[in-house]
Design a protein around this motif. Structure first.
Motif, PDB file in Angstrom:
ATOM      1  N   ALA A  57     112.478 -35.290  12.572  1.00 18.72           N
ATOM      2  CA  ALA A  57     112.702 -34.404  13.717  1.00 18.72           C
ATOM      3  C   ALA A  57     111.597 -33.356  13.824  1.00 18.72           C
ATOM      4  O   ALA A  57     111.070 -33.089  14.913  1.00 18.72           O
ATOM      5  CB  ALA A  57     114.066 -33.727  13.601  1.00 18.72           C
ATOM      6  N   VAL A  58     111.238 -32.763  12.695  1.00 12.91           N
ATOM      7  CA  VAL A  58     110.169 -31.768  12.681  1.00 12.91           C
ATOM      8  C   VAL A  58     108.834 -32.407  13.069  1.00 12.91           C
ATOM      9  O   VAL A  58     108.060 -31.841  13.847  1.00 12.91           O
ATOM     10  CB  VAL A  58     110.071 -31.104  11.296  1.00 12.91           C
ATOM     11  N   ALA A  59     108.560 -33.585  12.524  1.00  6.02           N
ATOM     12  CA  ALA A  59     107.304 -34.267  12.837  1.00  6.02           C
ATOM     13  C   ALA A  59     107.194 -34.556  14.329  1.00  6.02           C
ATOM     14  O   ALA A  59     106.128 -34.386  14.928  1.00  6.02           O
ATOM     15  CB  ALA A  59     107.195 -35.552  12.022  1.00  6.02           C
ATOM     16  N   GLU A  60     108.299 -34.985  14.936  1.00  2.55           N
ATOM     17  CA  GLU A  60     108.271 -35.264  16.366  1.00  2.55           C
ATOM     18  C   GLU A  60     108.058 -33.992  17.177  1.00  2.55           C
ATOM     19  O   GLU A  60     107.355 -34.002  18.195  1.00  2.55           O
ATOM     20  CB  GLU A  60     109.555 -35.974  16.778  1.00  2.55           C
ATOM     21  N   GLU A  61     108.637 -32.869  16.724  1.00  6.50           N
ATOM     22  CA  GLU A  61     108.398 -31.597  17.403  1.00  6.50           C
ATOM     23  C   GLU A  61     106.918 -31.217  17.360  1.00  6.50           C
ATOM     24  O   GLU A  61     106.416 -30.560  18.273  1.00  6.50           O
ATOM     25  CB  GLU A  61     109.239 -30.504  16.755  1.00  6.50           C
ATOM     26  N   LEU A  62     106.242 -31.642  16.299  1.00 10.46           N
ATOM     27  CA  LEU A  62     104.815 -31.352  16.157  1.00 10.46           C
ATOM     28  C   LEU A  62     103.932 -32.422  16.791  1.00 10.46           C
ATOM     29  O   LEU A  62     102.716 -32.405  16.635  1.00 10.46           O
ATOM     30  CB  LEU A  62     104.465 -31.201  14.671  1.00 10.46           C
ATOM     31  N   GLY A  63     104.545 -33.382  17.481  1.00 15.09           N
ATOM     32  CA  GLY A  63     103.781 -34.357  18.246  1.00 15.09           C
ATOM     33  C   GLY A  63     103.507 -35.668  17.550  1.00 15.09           C
ATOM     34  O   GLY A  63     102.615 -36.414  17.969  1.00 15.09           O
ATOM     35  N   ALA A 197     116.725 -26.234   6.119  1.00 18.11           N
ATOM     36  CA  ALA A 197     115.786 -25.686   5.136  1.00 18.11           C
ATOM     37  C   ALA A 197     114.700 -26.703   4.816  1.00 18.11           C
ATOM     38  O   ALA A 197     113.530 -26.332   4.613  1.00 18.11           O
ATOM     39  CB  ALA A 197     116.529 -25.288   3.868  1.00 18.11           C
ATOM     40  N   ILE A 198     115.067 -27.971   4.775  1.00 16.72           N
ATOM     41  CA  ILE A 198     114.071 -29.023   4.563  1.00 16.72           C
ATOM     42  C   ILE A 198     113.094 -29.051   5.726  1.00 16.72           C
ATOM     43  O   ILE A 198     111.869 -29.104   5.545  1.00 16.72           O
ATOM     44  CB  ILE A 198     114.766 -30.387   4.402  1.00 16.72           C
ATOM     45  N   GLY A 199     113.633 -28.991   6.932  1.00 19.49           N
ATOM     46  CA  GLY A 199     112.775 -28.991   8.112  1.00 19.49           C
ATOM     47  C   GLY A 199     111.806 -27.827   8.131  1.00 19.49           C
ATOM     48  O   GLY A 199     110.631 -27.983   8.472  1.00 19.49           O
ATOM     49  N   ASP A 200     112.284 -26.638   7.745  1.00 20.29           N
ATOM     50  CA  ASP A 200     111.414 -25.461   7.725  1.00 20.29           C
ATOM     51  C   ASP A 200     110.269 -25.635   6.732  1.00 20.29           C
ATOM     52  O   ASP A 200     109.109 -25.307   7.026  1.00 20.29           O
ATOM     53  CB  ASP A 200     112.219 -24.216   7.370  1.00 20.29           C
ATOM     54  N   ALA A 201     110.599 -26.148   5.534  1.00 20.68           N
ATOM     55  CA  ALA A 201     109.572 -26.348   4.507  1.00 20.68           C
ATOM     56  C   ALA A 201     108.544 -27.375   4.957  1.00 20.68           C
ATOM     57  O   ALA A 201     107.333 -27.199   4.763  1.00 20.68           O
ATOM     58  CB  ALA A 201     110.223 -26.777   3.190  1.00 20.68           C
ATOM     59  N   VAL A 202     109.016 -28.449   5.566  1.00 20.72           N
ATOM     60  CA  VAL A 202     108.117 -29.513   6.022  1.00 20.72           C
ATOM     61  C   VAL A 202     107.240 -29.024   7.163  1.00 20.72           C
ATOM     62  O   VAL A 202     106.033 -29.302   7.201  1.00 20.72           O
ATOM     63  CB  VAL A 202     108.930 -30.756   6.435  1.00 20.72           C
ATOM     64  N   ALA A 203     107.810 -28.288   8.096  1.00 20.68           N
ATOM     65  CA  ALA A 203     107.033 -27.797   9.240  1.00 20.68           C
ATOM     66  C   ALA A 203     105.897 -26.895   8.773  1.00 20.68           C
ATOM     67  O   ALA A 203     104.748 -27.027   9.242  1.00 20.68           O
ATOM     68  CB  ALA A 203     107.944 -27.044  10.204  1.00 20.68           C
ATOM     69  N   ALA A 204     106.194 -25.984   7.852  1.00 14.74           N
ATOM     70  CA  ALA A 204     105.154 -25.078   7.354  1.00 14.74           C
ATOM     71  C   ALA A 204     104.054 -25.849   6.638  1.00 14.74           C
ATOM     72  O   ALA A 204     102.862 -25.554   6.793  1.00 14.74           O
ATOM     73  CB  ALA A 204     105.777 -24.043   6.421  1.00 14.74           C
ATOM     74  N   TRP A 205     104.445 -26.845   5.862  1.00  9.22           N
ATOM     75  CA  TRP A 205     103.465 -27.642   5.099  1.00  9.22           C
ATOM     76  C   TRP A 205     102.605 -28.483   6.041  1.00  9.22           C
ATOM     77  O   TRP A 205     101.383 -28.550   5.870  1.00  9.22           O
ATOM     78  CB  TRP A 205     104.195 -28.514   4.098  1.00  9.22           C
ATOM     79  N   LEU A 206     103.215 -29.105   7.034  1.00  7.40           N
ATOM     80  CA  LEU A 206     102.450 -29.930   7.971  1.00  7.40           C
ATOM     81  C   LEU A 206     101.453 -29.083   8.760  1.00  7.40           C
ATOM     82  O   LEU A 206     100.322 -29.516   9.003  1.00  7.40           O
ATOM     83  CB  LEU A 206     103.397 -30.659   8.927  1.00  7.40           C
ATOM     84  N   ARG A 207     101.855 -27.897   9.152  1.00  4.78           N
ATOM     85  CA  ARG A 207     100.949 -27.037   9.939  1.00  4.78           C
ATOM     86  C   ARG A 207      99.738 -26.638   9.116  1.00  4.78           C
ATOM     87  O   ARG A 207      98.665 -26.365   9.678  1.00  4.78           O
ATOM     88  CB  ARG A 207     101.690 -25.797  10.418  1.00  4.78           C
ATOM     89  N   ALA A 208      99.896 -26.600   7.794  1.00  2.00           N
ATOM     90  CA  ALA A 208      98.774 -26.209   6.924  1.00  2.00           C
ATOM     91  C   ALA A 208      98.011 -27.406   6.375  1.00  2.00           C
ATOM     92  O   ALA A 208      96.998 -27.220   5.678  1.00  2.00           O
ATOM     93  CB  ALA A 208      99.299 -25.365   5.760  1.00  2.00           C
ATOM     94  N   LEU A 212      95.252 -32.663  10.308  1.00  2.00           N
ATOM     95  CA  LEU A 212      96.222 -32.955  11.358  1.00  2.00           C
ATOM     96  C   LEU A 212      95.870 -32.146  12.603  1.00  2.00           C
ATOM     97  O   LEU A 212      95.833 -30.916  12.561  1.00  2.00           O
ATOM     98  CB  LEU A 212      97.646 -32.618  10.912  1.00  2.00           C
ATOM     99  N   PRO A 213      95.658 -32.814  13.742  1.00  2.00           N
ATOM    100  CA  PRO A 213      95.277 -32.102  14.975  1.00  2.00           C
ATOM    101  C   PRO A 213      96.500 -31.547  15.689  1.00  2.00           C
ATOM    102  O   PRO A 213      96.896 -32.021  16.763  1.00  2.00           O
ATOM    103  CB  PRO A 213      94.590 -33.201  15.794  1.00  2.00           C
ATOM    104  N   LEU A 214      97.116 -30.524  15.099  1.00  2.00           N
ATOM    105  CA  LEU A 214      98.315 -29.946  15.685  1.00  2.00           C
ATOM    106  C   LEU A 214      97.955 -28.821  16.633  1.00  2.00           C
ATOM    107  O   LEU A 214      97.060 -28.023  16.358  1.00  2.00           O
ATOM    108  CB  LEU A 214      99.245 -29.410  14.586  1.00  2.00           C
ATOM    109  N   SER A 215      98.689 -28.761  17.735  1.00  2.00           N
ATOM    110  CA  SER A 215      98.446 -27.686  18.718  1.00  2.00           C
ATOM    111  C   SER A 215      99.272 -26.459  18.366  1.00  2.00           C
ATOM    112  O   SER A 215     100.197 -26.523  17.597  1.00  2.00           O
ATOM    113  CB  SER A 215      98.802 -28.176  20.115  1.00  2.00           C
TER     114      SER A 215
END
Length: 215
Positions: A57-63, A197-208, A212-215
């Motif tokens: 779910a988090v990955a899809e939110e990040l595109g 809490a899992i989603g929050d940890a994953v989102a922060a890690w993916l953004r860093a 990854l070309p995240l907007s």
């Protein structure tokens, strides 16, 4: 690729992949996926557990384009994965097929428990930009001397480990700056209590995560 479940033939038998997120062939917003997130289950499980779905779910939110994989041994009804070498070979074949379908976008592999071990062991060969290891089973319960920490360092890419503080399989330590470990209080090996809490940890890690070309 489309939104339906696809069967892929591998050297270990057929695997099932369920596709989600942005499609490489276009969506109404016209945007291509930023990366490919491929996730799988633990031994005897299915890929639709709360922790795995929180990651997708988090990955899809990040595109991301996301894929849930049911490995061949589970498709044929077995609960134990059998030979690690055969399991890893089938996984690399699945990833190869997905890579052809999605082009050259960055790959992030994700698995829970036994699936986390597969994701780590194959990450280097798959050219993964990173690995998300949910409930990584550091050792069999009661046998800390049988450590599997080498599988984390062998990934050859940044690894995010998310484990519960009550996991009888142990909790990995952070290694060489490439492994980040998040320990969730009150969680057991199932990681079923706090998917947010899992989603929050994953989102922060993916953004860093580099590359990854995240907007």
């Amino acid at each position: 690729m489309n939104s339906e479940t696809v069967e892929i033939e591998t050297s270990a038998g057929p695997a099932h992949v369920q596709l989600g997120g942005r499609r490489p062939d276009g969506r109404p917003d016209g945007k291509a996926p930023a990366f490919l997130l491929v996730a799988t289950h633990g031994a005897g499980g299915t890929p639709d557990t709360k922790d795995v779905l929180a990651v997708t779910a988090v990955a899809e939110e990040l595109g991301a384009a996301t894929v849930l994989v049911t490995q061949p041994y589970r498709v044929r009804g077995a609960r134990a994965p059998g030979s690690a070498a055969r399991q890893d070979q089938a996984w690399t074949e699945i990833i190869g097929w997905l890579r052809e379908e999605t082009g050259g976008i960055p790959l992030v592999q994700c698995g829970r428990s036994n699936g986390a071990r597969v994701a780590c062991r194959t990450a280097r060969a798959a050219g993964a930009a990173g690995v998300i290891a949910l409930a990584f089973p550091l050792h069999p319960p009661g046998h800390p001397e049988k450590t599997r920490s080498g599988e984390l360092s062998a990934a050859g890419a940044p690894v995010l480990v998310v484990n519960g503080d009550r996991d009888p399989f142990g909790i990995p330590a952070e290694e060489n700056g490439s492994t980040k470990v998040v320990v969730l209080p009150g969680e057991t090996h199932s990681l079923a209590k706090a998917p947010a809490a899992i989603g929050d940890a994953v989102a922060a890690w993916l953004r860093a995560l580099p590359g990854l070309p995240l907007s």
